[in-house]
Design a protein around this motif. Structure first.
Motif, PDB file in Angstrom:
ATOM      1  N   ILE A 143       1.545  19.521  59.679  1.00 43.70           N
ATOM      2  CA  ILE A 143       2.869  19.899  59.023  1.00 43.70           C
ATOM      3  C   ILE A 143       3.048  20.486  57.515  1.00 43.70           C
ATOM      4  N   PHE A 149       3.571  29.297  56.207  1.00 47.55           N
ATOM      5  CA  PHE A 149       3.196  30.269  57.338  1.00 47.55           C
ATOM      6  C   PHE A 149       4.581  30.280  58.045  1.00 47.55           C
ATOM      7  N   LEU A 198       3.799  31.562  64.494  1.00 49.33           N
ATOM      8  CA  LEU A 198       2.568  31.617  63.572  1.00 49.33           C
ATOM      9  C   LEU A 198       2.176  30.255  62.955  1.00 49.33           C
ATOM     10  N   ILE A 201       0.052  28.800  66.172  1.00 51.77           N
ATOM     11  CA  ILE A 201      -1.290  29.151  65.970  1.00 51.77           C
ATOM     12  C   ILE A 201      -2.046  28.626  64.875  1.00 51.77           C
ATOM     13  N   ILE A 202      -1.489  28.645  63.675  1.00 52.39           N
ATOM     14  CA  ILE A 202      -2.215  28.198  62.461  1.00 52.39           C
ATOM     15  C   ILE A 202      -2.758  26.699  62.973  1.00 52.39           C
ATOM     16  N   LEU A 204      -3.206  25.222  65.594  1.00 48.10           N
ATOM     17  CA  LEU A 204      -4.051  25.246  66.995  1.00 48.10           C
ATOM     18  C   LEU A 204      -5.690  25.683  66.346  1.00 48.10           C
ATOM     19  N   ASP A 205      -5.565  26.620  65.308  1.00 48.85           N
ATOM     20  CA  ASP A 205      -6.371  27.185  64.679  1.00 48.85           C
ATOM     21  C   ASP A 205      -7.443  26.289  63.640  1.00 48.85           C
ATOM     22  N   PHE A 207      -9.754  23.863  61.781  1.00 47.24           N
ATOM     23  CA  PHE A 207     -10.806  23.174  61.855  1.00 47.24           C
ATOM     24  C   PHE A 207     -11.176  22.378  60.748  1.00 47.24           C
ATOM     25  N   PRO A 222     -10.659  22.461  68.480  1.00 47.21           N
ATOM     26  CA  PRO A 222     -11.646  23.073  67.685  1.00 47.21           C
ATOM     27  C   PRO A 222     -12.882  22.010  67.252  1.00 47.21           C
ATOM     28  N   MET A 244      -8.895  30.062  75.221  1.00 42.60           N
ATOM     29  CA  MET A 244      -8.061  29.830  73.986  1.00 42.60           C
ATOM     30  C   MET A 244      -7.755  31.367  73.220  1.00 42.60           C
ATOM     31  N   LEU A 245      -8.685  32.357  73.496  1.00 46.17           N
ATOM     32  CA  LEU A 245      -8.533  33.712  73.050  1.00 46.17           C
ATOM     33  C   LEU A 245      -7.511  34.428  73.824  1.00 46.17           C
ATOM     34  N   SER A 248      -4.309  32.685  72.429  1.00 46.83           N
ATOM     35  CA  SER A 248      -3.857  33.369  71.161  1.00 46.83           C
ATOM     36  C   SER A 248      -3.291  34.771  71.420  1.00 46.83           C
ATOM     37  N   VAL A 249      -3.950  35.647  71.817  1.00 47.27           N
ATOM     38  CA  VAL A 249      -3.644  36.848  72.208  1.00 47.27           C
ATOM     39  C   VAL A 249      -2.185  36.987  72.851  1.00 47.27           C
ATOM     40  N   VAL A 252       0.397  35.790  69.939  1.00 42.71           N
ATOM     41  CA  VAL A 252       0.437  37.005  69.051  1.00 42.71           C
ATOM     42  C   VAL A 252       1.476  38.286  69.518  1.00 42.71           C
ATOM     43  N   THR A 253       0.992  38.598  71.115  1.00 37.15           N
ATOM     44  CA  THR A 253       1.773  39.565  71.302  1.00 37.15           C
ATOM     45  C   THR A 253       3.300  39.099  71.530  1.00 37.15           C
TER      46      THR A 253
END
Lengths: 266, 305
Positions: A143, A149, A198, A201-202, A204-205, A207, A222, A244-245, A248-249, A252-253
């Motif tokens: 959080i 972001f 955003l 994704i941040i 989820l990203d 690590f 991760p 996961m790719l 993410s795509v 973002v789209t």
């Protein structure tokens, strides 16, 4: 006219840039469809590793990790977006007030402090206050670093909305709450949605911070992948990576399209 | 790091009365979960380590002493400068600087190229550059490792076309770490430079061309000074996270490429750890980053006046 804009070789550099950015991802995506158990030999097109992700020996571990990742990202991004929306209202529509500069610095603090330092300090904090590391500590940490972001697109959007719309609503006897709910919030929505995406994704990203505050036995996607990769890159990791790719795509789209559609303010 | 921007008059102060409650959640969350922890970390760096990982509340300078000073294997020799950790910091700075240089070398032409496209296609190019940033950093780093490893597709295809005879040992080298950092943060370089080039007045280049300046002289003498703020911002956005990076050095490097991130990480693992030392190393890293950011903010302030 066009001459001064053109530099020979710059197109080639751009293509090289895109090649560098996409080649590793493309290679892994291709090899995730490899039918062979060896990661070096090509054994024909197959979906077996995708099957392995969902039914193989590691399916339980990765399934639990994915569930943790998704729920943490969902709660963290929603909370962060709510906090950031309130903060943006104060910062952009609050006029001049004492502590504005300090508040701005505070919102952006998670972007200035190196990630590994955030990880260390958060772990020390949880250990000192006696909070056992696990799901809750990951969530709290997420959080916190998601707030800036979420804030950036929301504040940017709010800055572009003139005060006259709410003013008109207030002149027509709308309460401030009504003016917010019926006028300002719908106008802000594209910003809120992209801020939320955003932050999602941040979260989820992440690590490094998660790895510090997760505690034993608790995994997000991760950290679970990192644990596996330490023993070598296996084909099922490539299938998970490709999935996961794709997620993410997709996100973002979606953020890009929402933003573009919301570009025009009536 | 732009300022909060001016507020624009009474119509934009509709929430002036609600500023406190609206900002309260931000203050509480970031205050308790970030400001307090960083302060606590500063305190921890002066505590005594406990053997099972953790600390005892005895104040000491032992952690900083361990970082800077050595007294021989048994601690009975005269104090000398300890080079182990300074070397790790120097290596990290060097690696981050090289990665930043590499990003600039590829990022500037890319940003320029995109900014000079017609408005219609510009968005698509930018989108292509930003997508990889939103892909999980761990997955990107693992993918890069997969691509460049000894029996990986890069070496295989280079050998297949006869460019090399034996596989290039790329993984576990400094070069691999630089590549990893470059790959991790390249979009951070492209975006601010793009923003600067987009605002660049091309009439300046035309004037230079009319006065017989060559293309490259124009770039060097006119363009670079004008878009410098974008370049500096990009360099900071790449350099700062590279300095404390963990994944690229850990996955792509080896023992010889040990960087600050791994050094800190090690101090918090299991019973071998040393929390006060880890906190001290983090403090030193954070101080360095803050110096860079403050210098940047001051330079920005001067330029803005």
């Amino acid at each position: 006219m066009k001459g001064v804009r053109h530099y020979p070789g710059f197109l080639a550099m751009t293509l090289a840039c895109l090649l560098v950015l996409y080649a590793p991802l493309a290679v892994v995506a291709v090899y995730s469809f490899n039918g062979s158990t060896s990661i070096t030999q090509w054994g024909g097109f197959s979906l077996r590793w995708y099957g392995d992700v969902f039914t193989g020996p590691e399916a339980g571990r990765f399934g639990q990790a994915a569930w943790n990742s998704l729920t943490i990202a969902l709660i963290a991004s929603t909370t962060a977006a709510a906090i950031a929306t309130a903060a943006a209202l104060a910062m952009i529509r609050g006029g001049a007030f004492h502590g504005r500069q300090a508040s701005f610095a505070l919102i952006n603090l998670p972007l200035m402090v190196p990630e590994i330092v955030i990880a260390v300090s958060t772990l020390i904090f949880f250990s000192t206050v006696g909070l056992t590391t696990g799901y809750l500590t990951i969530l709290l940490a997420h959080i916190t670093f998601c707030i800036p972001f979420a804030y950036l697109p929301i504040a940017a959007r709010l800055e572009g909305i003139e005060g006259t719309y709410e003013q008109a609503a207030r002149d027509l006897y709308a309460t401030r709450a009504q003016a917010f709910r019926l006028i300002l919030l719908p106008l802000m929505m594209p910003g809120v949605v992209s801020g939320w995406l955003l932050a999602f994704i941040i979260s989820l990203d992440d690590f490094i911070i998660t790895n510090f505050v997760k505690g034993a036995g608790m995994e997000t996607l991760p950290t679970a992948i990192f644990g596996s990769v330490k023993q070598g890159i296996k084909p099922n990791i490539m299938a998970i990576s490709t999935l996961m790719l794709g997620v993410s795509v997709l996100f973002v789209t979606a953020a890009y399209l929402v933003n573009r559609k919301g570009q025009k303010i009536p | 790091m732009a300022g909060p921007g001016p507020s624009r008059g009474p119509a934009d102060a509709a929430y002036a009365g609600l500023v406190r409650p609206l900002l309260l959640p931000t203050w509480v969350v970031i205050g308790i979960l970030m400001v307090v922890p960083v302060a606590l970390m500063a305190v921890y760096s002066f505590l005594t380590k406990e053997f099972r990982g953790g600390v005892e509340w005895d104040f000491t300078l032992a952690a900083y002493d361990q970082f800077f000073v050595t007294r021989g294997l048994f601690g009975d020799e005269p104090a000398q400068i300890e080079w182990t950790y300074i070397t790790i910091f120097a290596r990290s700075i060097w690696q981050a600087a090289l990665a930043t240089g590499l990003c600039l070398l590829i990022g500037f032409p890319t940003a320029w190229f995109i900014a000079t496209r017609p408005a219609r296609t510009r968005g698509v190019w930018l989108f292509l550059i930003t997508i990889p940033y939103w892909v999980n950093l761990l997955i990107r780093t693992v993918s890069l490792k997969f691509l460049i490893r000894e029996t990986g597709p890069l070496n295989e295809s280079l050998m297949a076309i006869g460019l090399i005879d034996s596989p290039l040992p790329l993984v576990n080298t400094n070069l691999a770490v630089q590549l990893g950092l470059f790959y991790s943060y390249l979009p951070f370089m492209v975006l601010p430079i793009y923003a600067a080039v987009e605002r660049y007045n091309f009439a300046l280049s035309e004037a230079a061309a009319d006065l017989y300046a060559s293309r490259w002289a124009t770039l060097r003498e006119i363009v670079l000074p004008v878009v410098r703020p974008g370049i500096v911002a990009g360099m900071i956005l790449v350099f700062v996270p590279s300095l404390g990076a963990f994944l690229a050095p850990d996955l792509l490097g080896g023992a010889k490429t040990f960087m600050i991130g791994s050094l800190i990480d090690e101090q918090f693992k299991g019973s071998q750890g040393n929390w006060p030392f880890g906190a001290a190393v983090s403090m030193i890293l954070m101080s360095m980053v803050m110096v860079v950011l403050l210098a940047y903010a001051r330079a920005q302030g001067r330029a803005g006046r």
